[in-house]
Design a protein around this motif. Structure first.
Motif, PDB file in Angstrom:
ATOM      1  N   ILE A 111       0.842  -1.208   0.000  1.00  0.00           N
ATOM      2  CA  ILE A 111       0.000   0.000   0.000  1.00  0.00           C
ATOM      3  C   ILE A 111       0.870   1.249   0.000  1.00  0.00           C
ATOM      4  N   GLU A 112       1.933   1.215   0.796  1.00  0.00           N
ATOM      5  CA  GLU A 112       2.834   2.374   0.861  1.00  0.00           C
ATOM      6  C   GLU A 112       3.473   2.641  -0.501  1.00  0.00           C
ATOM      7  N   MET A 113       3.892   1.581  -1.203  1.00  0.00           N
ATOM      8  CA  MET A 113       4.509   1.762  -2.517  1.00  0.00           C
ATOM      9  C   MET A 113       3.503   2.291  -3.529  1.00  0.00           C
ATOM     10  N   ILE A 114       2.277   1.793  -3.467  1.00  0.00           N
ATOM     11  CA  ILE A 114       1.223   2.271  -4.384  1.00  0.00           C
ATOM     12  C   ILE A 114       0.918   3.744  -4.124  1.00  0.00           C
ATOM     13  N   GLU A 115       0.839   4.120  -2.855  1.00  0.00           N
ATOM     14  CA  GLU A 115       0.595   5.530  -2.519  1.00  0.00           C
ATOM     15  C   GLU A 115       1.703   6.420  -3.084  1.00  0.00           C
ATOM     16  N   ASN A 116       2.928   5.929  -3.018  1.00  0.00           N
ATOM     17  CA  ASN A 116       4.060   6.680  -3.546  1.00  0.00           C
ATOM     18  C   ASN A 116       3.955   6.849  -5.060  1.00  0.00           C
ATOM     19  N   LEU A 117       3.513   5.776  -5.743  1.00  0.00           N
ATOM     20  CA  LEU A 117       3.364   5.836  -7.200  1.00  0.00           C
ATOM     21  C   LEU A 117       2.258   6.817  -7.605  1.00  0.00           C
ATOM     22  N   ILE A 118       1.175   6.826  -6.847  1.00  0.00           N
ATOM     23  CA  ILE A 118       0.089   7.780  -7.130  1.00  0.00           C
ATOM     24  C   ILE A 118       0.596   9.210  -6.928  1.00  0.00           C
ATOM     25  N   LYS A 119       1.304   9.422  -5.836  1.00  0.00           N
ATOM     26  CA  LYS A 119       1.825  10.754  -5.506  1.00  0.00           C
ATOM     27  C   LYS A 119       2.759  11.267  -6.601  1.00  0.00           C
ATOM     28  N   LYS A 120       3.536  10.375  -7.204  1.00  0.00           N
ATOM     29  CA  LYS A 120       4.490  10.777  -8.238  1.00  0.00           C
ATOM     30  C   LYS A 120       3.874  10.814  -9.634  1.00  0.00           C
ATOM     31  N   GLY A 121       2.585  10.501  -9.739  1.00  0.00           N
ATOM     32  CA  GLY A 121       1.913  10.569 -11.026  1.00  0.00           C
ATOM     33  C   GLY A 121       2.082   9.355 -11.905  1.00  0.00           C
ATOM     34  N   HIS A 122       2.517   8.226 -11.318  1.00  0.00           N
ATOM     35  CA  HIS A 122       2.716   7.000 -12.091  1.00  0.00           C
ATOM     36  C   HIS A 122       1.532   6.033 -11.973  1.00  0.00           C
ATOM     37  N   ALA A 123       0.543   6.373 -11.167  1.00  0.00           N
ATOM     38  CA  ALA A 123      -0.596   5.474 -10.963  1.00  0.00           C
ATOM     39  C   ALA A 123      -1.860   6.290 -10.762  1.00  0.00           C
ATOM     40  N   TYR A 124      -3.004   5.655 -10.987  1.00  0.00           N
ATOM     41  CA  TYR A 124      -4.287   6.349 -10.859  1.00  0.00           C
ATOM     42  C   TYR A 124      -5.354   5.379 -10.368  1.00  0.00           C
ATOM     43  N   GLN A 125      -6.330   5.928  -9.706  1.00  0.00           N
ATOM     44  CA  GLN A 125      -7.460   5.148  -9.191  1.00  0.00           C
ATOM     45  C   GLN A 125      -8.636   5.288 -10.139  1.00  0.00           C
ATOM     46  N   ILE A 126      -9.383   4.187 -10.326  1.00  0.00           N
ATOM     47  CA  ILE A 126     -10.608   4.256 -11.129  1.00  0.00           C
ATOM     48  C   ILE A 126     -11.815   4.181 -10.202  1.00  0.00           C
ATOM     49  N   ASP A 127     -12.993   4.285 -10.785  1.00  0.00           N
ATOM     50  CA  ASP A 127     -14.213   4.450  -9.992  1.00  0.00           C
ATOM     51  C   ASP A 127     -14.462   3.335  -8.988  1.00  0.00           C
ATOM     52  N   ASP A 128     -14.117   2.094  -9.319  1.00  0.00           N
ATOM     53  CA  ASP A 128     -14.436   0.990  -8.403  1.00  0.00           C
ATOM     54  C   ASP A 128     -13.426   0.854  -7.268  1.00  0.00           C
ATOM     55  N   GLY A 129     -12.399   1.705  -7.244  1.00  0.00           N
ATOM     56  CA  GLY A 129     -11.406   1.651  -6.184  1.00  0.00           C
ATOM     57  C   GLY A 129     -10.123   0.930  -6.563  1.00  0.00           C
TER      58      GLY A 129
END
Length: 458
Positions: free
Chosen positions: A122-140
């Motif tokens: 989860i921590e790594m995913i949060e980091n990727l989102i913060k850096k603009g390398h990942a995104y969330q879609i409507d279903d979570g």
């Protein structure tokens, strides 16, 4: 110096560890929803060979092998069998550890379970989102955006525009952009009781993020070697490399090594072809673990190895030749030497050349032929024999195919000593009586020039 073919650079490179004399190595372990098949063990044996060579050449190895205990397959198995996920995965993890021990595979220093490292994922995913390398879609669900990593496709030379043609589209990939892959999967009814809470709601990690999070936790953000089978190259290792480099701002891994497939009678292993084997199938058919090791390791790890039940005799004969030579040498002199025969350097040179096991075996068997000829002519000195003993021991530290010496129970050893006293006193009837008693307990006694030798009666 050792050199390897690096899947990342597509060329053979001299190995230079990040820290002198130390190797940090991560190998993709089993997905524990079923027994590992012999194709899996082709990869695990290649990794064992690699580790043994490093150790023999004086390196200190820190080896991490993950256990994938949550993914689509493990969840599906738990739902179908109506069992807790942990009950399923614990059972097959225990079976895997038993299998690697039976094959004399050196155990890893750490076997992290994916389910014990959800927070790190989860921590790594949060980091990727913060850096603009990942995104969330409507279903979570959360997806990695591969367009943000310019080097994507380096392991397999694939263009981003062609990725969707090479993928079997599933919920691992985004419906909005089939090239993007899942970092976090939102909870679905078919997941049963398997889910974790996250900033994006209930769900579970994607397969690829598991290895990134676990390897980094135990080996750091930049380590030496990552191994697996060629089937792991894409998409698993490609995705792992991308998300790790983006999250960590580091090269992640210096050397990527991959072993080729194991074929069965010239065909791809498949249940539909009735040529699908797990280790117990081989053992039930009379294979010894060392015989399977020999067949796998006699082929170069980057070439396909063709397994066949008919090759048992070939493996048995090769192992017997070495064992018989060891026996002949130790019966004369069981001491070892710090020196080795002249073939030793050539043998090691082959191993150092991208683990050239066919070349190393050719040199070793040429030496076996030569040493037996010299034994026949009684032309070996005591030091020659000691060097030969050392060479065979070194060989087996790499290949681990020679039968292991049995631990003799104290009561059997005591009987052998008692029999020897009868022989010294020329009490042949007493000696024969003790021999019969030893044999009735499952052991054979062989008289040699160095005294009696006990052997397990198999």
């Amino acid at each position: 110096m050792i050199s390897f073919y690096n899947s990342l650079t597509k060329k053979k490179e001299q190995f230079e560890p990040i820290s002198d004399g130390k190797v940090k190595m991560y190998t993709c372990g089993p997905t524990v929803y079923d027994f590992s098949h012999i194709g899996n063990f082709r990869t695990f044996l290649f990794e064992d060979l690699l580790k043994r060579v490093f150790i023999a050449f004086g390196y200190e190895v820190d080896h991490v092998m993950n256990i994938t205990d949550v993914d689509d397959k493990t969840i599906k198995k738990s739902v179908i069998e109506k069992k807790e996920l942990k009950d399923i995965t614990s059972h097959y993890t225990e079976a895997f550890i038993k299998d690697i021990k039976s094959l004399r595979i050196l155990e890893a220093d750490t076997y992290p379970n994916a389910t014990d490292h959800i927070d790190e994922m989860i921590e790594m995913i949060e980091n990727l989102i913060k850096k603009g390398h990942a995104y969330q879609i409507d279903d979570g669900s959360v997806f990695f955006k591969i367009d943000t990593f310019s080097k994507y496709g380096a392991l397999v030379n694939i263009e981003k525009s062609n990725i969707s043609n090479d993928l079997e589209i599933s919920d691992e990939y985004s419906a909005d952009n089939a090239n993007d892959f899942a970092l976090w999967k939102s909870y679905k009814e078919e997941d049963g009781k398997t889910y974790w809470d996250s900033p994006w709601g209930r769900g579970r990690p994607g397969w690829h993020i598991e290895c990134s999070a676990m390897s980094v936790k135990y080996l750091g953000s930049h380590f030496d070697i990552h191994c697996g089978g060629v089937d792991n190259k894409f998409p698993h290792h490609e995705n792992e490399l991308a998300q790790s480099c983006c999250a960590l701002d580091s090269p992640f891994v210096n050397y990527w090594l991959h072993s080729e497939f194991l074929m069965v009678d010239g065909n791809k292993m498949s249940k539909s072809l009735n040529n699908f084997y797990v280790l117990s199938d081989l053992f039930d058919a009379g294979f010894e673990p060392e015989e399977f090791r020999y067949l796998v390791l006699s082929a170069h790890y980057r070439t396909r190895v063709n397994f066949s039940m008919k090759r048992k005799r070939e493996a048995k004969s090769a192992i017997a030749r070495i064992s018989n030579t060891r026996e002949r040498l130790t019966e004369i002199n069981n001491e070892s030497s710090k020196d080795y025969p002249e073939e030793f350097k050539k043998f090691n040179a082959c191993l150092a050349n991208d683990l050239d096991t066919p070349g190393a075996l050719a040199i070793f068997f040429d030496w076996i032929r030569k040493i037996n000829s010299l034994l026949d002519q009684n032309k070996l000195s005591t030091e020659d024999i000691a060097r030969g003993n050392s060479f065979i021991s070194f060989f087996d530290s790499i290949f681990a195919i020679l039968p292991q010496k049995e631990i003799i129970p104290p009561e059997i050893a005591a009987l052998a000593e008692k029999r020897e006293q009868y022989r010294i006193n020329r009490d042949w009837a007493g000696s024969d009586r003790i021999r019969s008693e030893i044999e009735s307990r499952g052991w054979l006694i062989k008289d040699t020039v160095n005294g009696p030798k006990l052997l397990k009666n198999s």
